[in-house]
Design a protein around this motif. Structure first.
Motif, PDB file in Angstrom:
ATOM      1  N   ASP A   1       0.835  -1.208   0.000  1.00 51.98           N
ATOM      2  CA  ASP A   1       0.000   0.000   0.000  1.00 51.98           C
ATOM      3  C   ASP A   1       0.870   1.258   0.000  1.00 51.98           C
ATOM      4  OD1 ASP A   1      -2.225  -1.604   0.037  1.00 51.98           O
ATOM      5  OD2 ASP A   1      -2.561  -1.418   2.195  1.00 51.98           O
ATOM      6  N   GLU A   2       1.961   1.233   0.768  1.00 56.32           N
ATOM      7  CA  GLU A   2       2.864   2.382   0.813  1.00 56.32           C
ATOM      8  C   GLU A   2       3.540   2.607  -0.537  1.00 56.32           C
ATOM      9  OE1 GLU A   2       5.448   1.436   4.032  1.00 56.32           O
ATOM     10  OE2 GLU A   2       4.101   2.256   5.568  1.00 56.32           O
ATOM     11  N   MET A   3       3.860   1.524  -1.232  1.00 62.29           N
ATOM     12  CA  MET A   3       4.454   1.657  -2.553  1.00 62.29           C
ATOM     13  C   MET A   3       3.475   2.313  -3.523  1.00 62.29           C
ATOM     14  SD  MET A   3       6.192  -1.287  -4.978  1.00 62.29           S
ATOM     15  CE  MET A   3       4.715  -2.300  -4.900  1.00 62.29           C
ATOM     16  N   GLN A   4       2.221   1.917  -3.451  1.00 62.80           N
ATOM     17  CA  GLN A   4       1.214   2.531  -4.314  1.00 62.80           C
ATOM     18  C   GLN A   4       1.053   4.015  -3.993  1.00 62.80           C
ATOM     19  OE1 GLN A   4      -0.030   1.250  -6.885  1.00 62.80           O
ATOM     20  NE2 GLN A   4      -0.125  -0.978  -6.681  1.00 62.80           N
ATOM     21  N   SER A   5       1.087   4.352  -2.709  1.00 66.95           N
ATOM     22  CA  SER A   5       0.986   5.762  -2.312  1.00 66.95           C
ATOM     23  C   SER A   5       2.172   6.562  -2.837  1.00 66.95           C
ATOM     24  CB  SER A   5       0.922   5.878  -0.786  1.00 66.95           C
ATOM     25  OG  SER A   5      -0.234   5.259  -0.282  1.00 66.95           O
ATOM     26  N   PHE A   6       3.364   5.953  -2.783  1.00 63.95           N
ATOM     27  CA  PHE A   6       4.557   6.614  -3.311  1.00 63.95           C
ATOM     28  C   PHE A   6       4.414   6.871  -4.810  1.00 63.95           C
ATOM     29  CE2 PHE A   6       8.537   6.073  -5.646  1.00 63.95           C
ATOM     30  CZ  PHE A   6       9.259   7.151  -5.167  1.00 63.95           C
ATOM     31  N   LEU A   7       3.889   5.884  -5.550  1.00 65.06           N
ATOM     32  CA  LEU A   7       3.709   6.058  -6.987  1.00 65.06           C
ATOM     33  C   LEU A   7       2.713   7.172  -7.281  1.00 65.06           C
ATOM     34  CD1 LEU A   7       3.669   2.386  -8.327  1.00 65.06           C
ATOM     35  CD2 LEU A   7       5.446   4.114  -8.627  1.00 65.06           C
ATOM     36  N   ASP A   8       1.652   7.271  -6.497  1.00 66.29           N
ATOM     37  CA  ASP A   8       0.692   8.357  -6.675  1.00 66.29           C
ATOM     38  C   ASP A   8       1.361   9.709  -6.478  1.00 66.29           C
ATOM     39  OD1 ASP A   8      -1.313   6.528  -7.155  1.00 66.29           O
ATOM     40  OD2 ASP A   8      -2.065   6.538  -5.090  1.00 66.29           O
ATOM     41  N   LYS A   9       2.243   9.770  -5.489  1.00 66.22           N
ATOM     42  CA  LYS A   9       2.952  11.019  -5.216  1.00 66.22           C
ATOM     43  C   LYS A   9       3.909  11.361  -6.347  1.00 66.22           C
ATOM     44  CE  LYS A   9       6.270  13.088  -1.993  1.00 66.22           C
ATOM     45  NZ  LYS A   9       7.084  12.864  -0.766  1.00 66.22           N
ATOM     46  N   SER A  10       4.633  10.375  -6.854  1.00 68.31           N
ATOM     47  CA  SER A  10       5.599  10.644  -7.916  1.00 68.31           C
ATOM     48  C   SER A  10       4.896  11.009  -9.223  1.00 68.31           C
ATOM     49  CB  SER A  10       6.525   9.439  -8.120  1.00 68.31           C
ATOM     50  OG  SER A  10       5.803   8.302  -8.537  1.00 68.31           O
ATOM     51  N   ARG A  11       3.712  10.442  -9.456  1.00 65.91           N
ATOM     52  CA  ARG A  11       2.958  10.797 -10.664  1.00 65.91           C
ATOM     53  C   ARG A  11       2.487  12.249 -10.625  1.00 65.91           C
ATOM     54  NH1 ARG A  11       0.120   5.683  -9.624  1.00 65.91           N
ATOM     55  NH2 ARG A  11       0.995   4.052 -10.971  1.00 65.91           N
ATOM     56  N   ALA A  12       2.332  12.758  -9.407  1.00 65.28           N
ATOM     57  CA  ALA A  12       1.831  14.122  -9.240  1.00 65.28           C
ATOM     58  C   ALA A  12       2.930  15.167  -9.391  1.00 65.28           C
ATOM     59  CB  ALA A  12       1.169  14.270  -7.865  1.00 65.28           C
ATOM     60  N   ALA A  13       4.162  14.741  -9.657  1.00 65.74           N
ATOM     61  CA  ALA A  13       5.256  15.695  -9.840  1.00 65.74           C
ATOM     62  C   ALA A  13       4.921  16.626 -11.002  1.00 65.74           C
ATOM     63  CB  ALA A  13       6.562  14.949 -10.106  1.00 65.74           C
ATOM     64  N   ALA A  14       5.222  17.882 -10.806  1.00 65.10           N
ATOM     65  CA  ALA A  14       4.858  18.890 -11.796  1.00 65.10           C
ATOM     66  C   ALA A  14       5.557  18.656 -13.125  1.00 65.10           C
ATOM     67  CB  ALA A  14       5.211  20.279 -11.261  1.00 65.10           C
ATOM     68  N   PRO A  15       4.871  18.967 -14.234  1.00 66.56           N
ATOM     69  CA  PRO A  15       5.532  18.878 -15.541  1.00 66.56           C
ATOM     70  C   PRO A  15       6.784  19.766 -15.552  1.00 66.56           C
ATOM     71  CG  PRO A  15       3.166  19.201 -15.794  1.00 66.56           C
ATOM     72  CD  PRO A  15       3.462  19.392 -14.336  1.00 66.56           C
ATOM     73  N   GLY A  16       7.795  19.310 -16.254  1.00 65.84           N
ATOM     74  CA  GLY A  16       9.030  20.079 -16.284  1.00 65.84           C
ATOM     75  C   GLY A  16       9.952  19.791 -15.121  1.00 65.84           C
ATOM     76  N   THR A  17       9.611  18.765 -14.330  1.00 64.87           N
ATOM     77  CA  THR A  17      10.483  18.382 -13.219  1.00 64.87           C
ATOM     78  C   THR A  17      11.869  18.035 -13.751  1.00 64.87           C
ATOM     79  OG1 THR A  17       8.613  17.522 -11.952  1.00 64.87           O
ATOM     80  CG2 THR A  17      10.799  16.764 -11.303  1.00 64.87           C
ATOM     81  N   ALA A  18      12.912  18.473 -13.045  1.00 66.98           N
ATOM     82  CA  ALA A  18      14.287  18.260 -13.488  1.00 66.98           C
ATOM     83  C   ALA A  18      14.580  16.772 -13.636  1.00 66.98           C
ATOM     84  CB  ALA A  18      15.265  18.892 -12.504  1.00 66.98           C
ATOM     85  N   VAL A  19      15.416  16.453 -14.630  1.00 68.10           N
ATOM     86  CA  VAL A  19      15.767  15.064 -14.904  1.00 68.10           C
ATOM     87  C   VAL A  19      16.359  14.399 -13.668  1.00 68.10           C
ATOM     88  CG1 VAL A  19      17.390  13.604 -16.173  1.00 68.10           C
ATOM     89  CG2 VAL A  19      16.041  15.302 -17.394  1.00 68.10           C
ATOM     90  N   ARG A  20      17.205  15.115 -12.958  1.00 66.44           N
ATOM     91  CA  ARG A  20      17.838  14.510 -11.777  1.00 66.44           C
ATOM     92  C   ARG A  20      16.800  14.113 -10.734  1.00 66.44           C
ATOM     93  NH1 ARG A  20      23.852  16.777 -10.583  1.00 66.44           N
ATOM     94  NH2 ARG A  20      24.556  16.899 -12.733  1.00 66.44           N
ATOM     95  N   GLU A  21      15.754  14.920 -10.602  1.00 70.82           N
ATOM     96  CA  GLU A  21      14.697  14.584  -9.641  1.00 70.82           C
ATOM     97  C   GLU A  21      13.897  13.385 -10.115  1.00 70.82           C
ATOM     98  OE1 GLU A  21      10.970  16.736  -7.278  1.00 70.82           O
ATOM     99  OE2 GLU A  21      12.387  17.937  -8.470  1.00 70.82           O
ATOM    100  N   LEU A  22      13.684  13.275 -11.423  1.00 69.70           N
ATOM    101  CA  LEU A  22      12.969  12.118 -11.964  1.00 69.70           C
ATOM    102  C   LEU A  22      13.754  10.836 -11.712  1.00 69.70           C
ATOM    103  CD1 LEU A  22      11.680  13.510 -15.392  1.00 69.70           C
ATOM    104  CD2 LEU A  22      10.402  13.276 -13.251  1.00 69.70           C
ATOM    105  N   VAL A  23      15.074  10.914 -11.860  1.00 67.86           N
ATOM    106  CA  VAL A  23      15.908   9.743 -11.575  1.00 67.86           C
ATOM    107  C   VAL A  23      15.838   9.401 -10.089  1.00 67.86           C
ATOM    108  CG1 VAL A  23      18.282   8.854 -11.548  1.00 67.86           C
ATOM    109  CG2 VAL A  23      17.437  10.081 -13.552  1.00 67.86           C
ATOM    110  N   GLU A  24      15.762  10.422  -9.232  1.00 68.58           N
ATOM    111  CA  GLU A  24      15.623  10.171  -7.791  1.00 68.58           C
ATOM    112  C   GLU A  24      14.325   9.417  -7.505  1.00 68.58           C
ATOM    113  OE1 GLU A  24      15.903  13.828  -5.668  1.00 68.58           O
ATOM    114  OE2 GLU A  24      18.001  14.174  -6.222  1.00 68.58           O
TER     115      GLU A  24
END
Length: 245
Positions: free
Chosen positions: A125-148
């Motif tokens: 469940d926590e993994m799914q919550s994390f994925l929901d949070k990462s999907r909500a990252a704003a467009p234009g998020t820096a590549v380094r943050e996407l790799v994080e």
């Protein structure tokens, strides 16, 4: 009247006082190691560059001792290699990157296999919550943050495996291929990565080891020609930055 004497009281053992100088040295050594490791990951230490303890110590404003200790640790972690009178940053070579990706795939497979077997529902469940949070990252998020975000997802699976050694191995491999992954992420983009993460998470939730393994292999595999291209681009960026400075 009893003449027996009471047994002597045990003397309280005094705890040794923490040596503030030693603590400061440890903290400084940790800071130096982290700084040099970050420089190695981002190739501020150039491929094939011979490293001078004296120059690095002056650059960081510290003594040579923590620099020497940090360089020795970076050898064991695979960032540096010994050379005549010191160390050098390991060259950025196609075969080395290919080897690391193959090693990463092997470790990821084992982490995933154990995670499917051992992960608790709370962890899933926590993994799914994390994925929901990462999907909500704003467009234009820096590549380094996407790799994080991507590394954090894979690290979660490693933690869910319940095997600390596998998690440690994966962490080291992620650091060593991070520079190449920054370049690769620019082409792949977040949408493709997020979809693949979601499919892997669903397979774990279903306890479907076979599907999860196949999805993971497809997610992290890079063909040799892709690695050649990424290494070529990486070397151009590393050395072109000096020319433009």
């Amino acid at each position: 009247m009893s003449t027996e004497k009471s047994p002597p009281k045990a003397k309280a053992v005094k705890k040794p006082r923490a040596n503030p100088i030693s603590r400061m040295r440890r903290e400084r050594g940790s800071d130096v190691f982290q700084t040099l490791r970050d420089m190695a990951i981002s190739y501020q230490l150039k491929p094939g560059e011979r490293l001078s303890e004296i120059e690095l110590a002056a650059r960081l404003g510290v003594s040579r001792t923590p620099v020497r200790e940090a360089l020795a640790r970076l050898v064991t972690e695979g960032f540096l290699e010994p050379c005549t009178r010191g160390y050098m940053r390991r060259p950025l070579q196609v075969q080395d990157v290919l080897d690391m990706y193959e090693a990463r795939m092997a470790v990821e497979r084992e982490c995933l296999r154990y995670a499917v077997e051992r992960a608790s529902q709370t962890q899933i469940d926590e993994m799914q919550s994390f994925l929901d949070k990462s999907r909500a990252a704003a467009p234009g998020t820096a590549v380094r943050e996407l790799v994080e975000f991507d590394e954090a997802f894979h690290n979660r699976i490693a933690q869910m495996s319940g095997n600390g050694e596998l998690a440690r191995m994966l962490g080291n491999l992620n650091e060593r291929v991070r520079f190449i992954r920054w370049i690769d992420m620019e082409k792949v983009g977040r949408d493709s990565t997020q979809k693949e993460h979601g499919a892997i998470a669903d397979a774990i939730a279903r306890r479907d080891n076979q599907a999860a393994a196949q999805l993971m292999d497809e997610h992290i595999a890079l063909r040799r020609e892709q690695i050649v291209e990424a290494v070529t681009q990486g070397l151009a960026r590393i050395f072109l930055a000096d020319e433009l400075a």
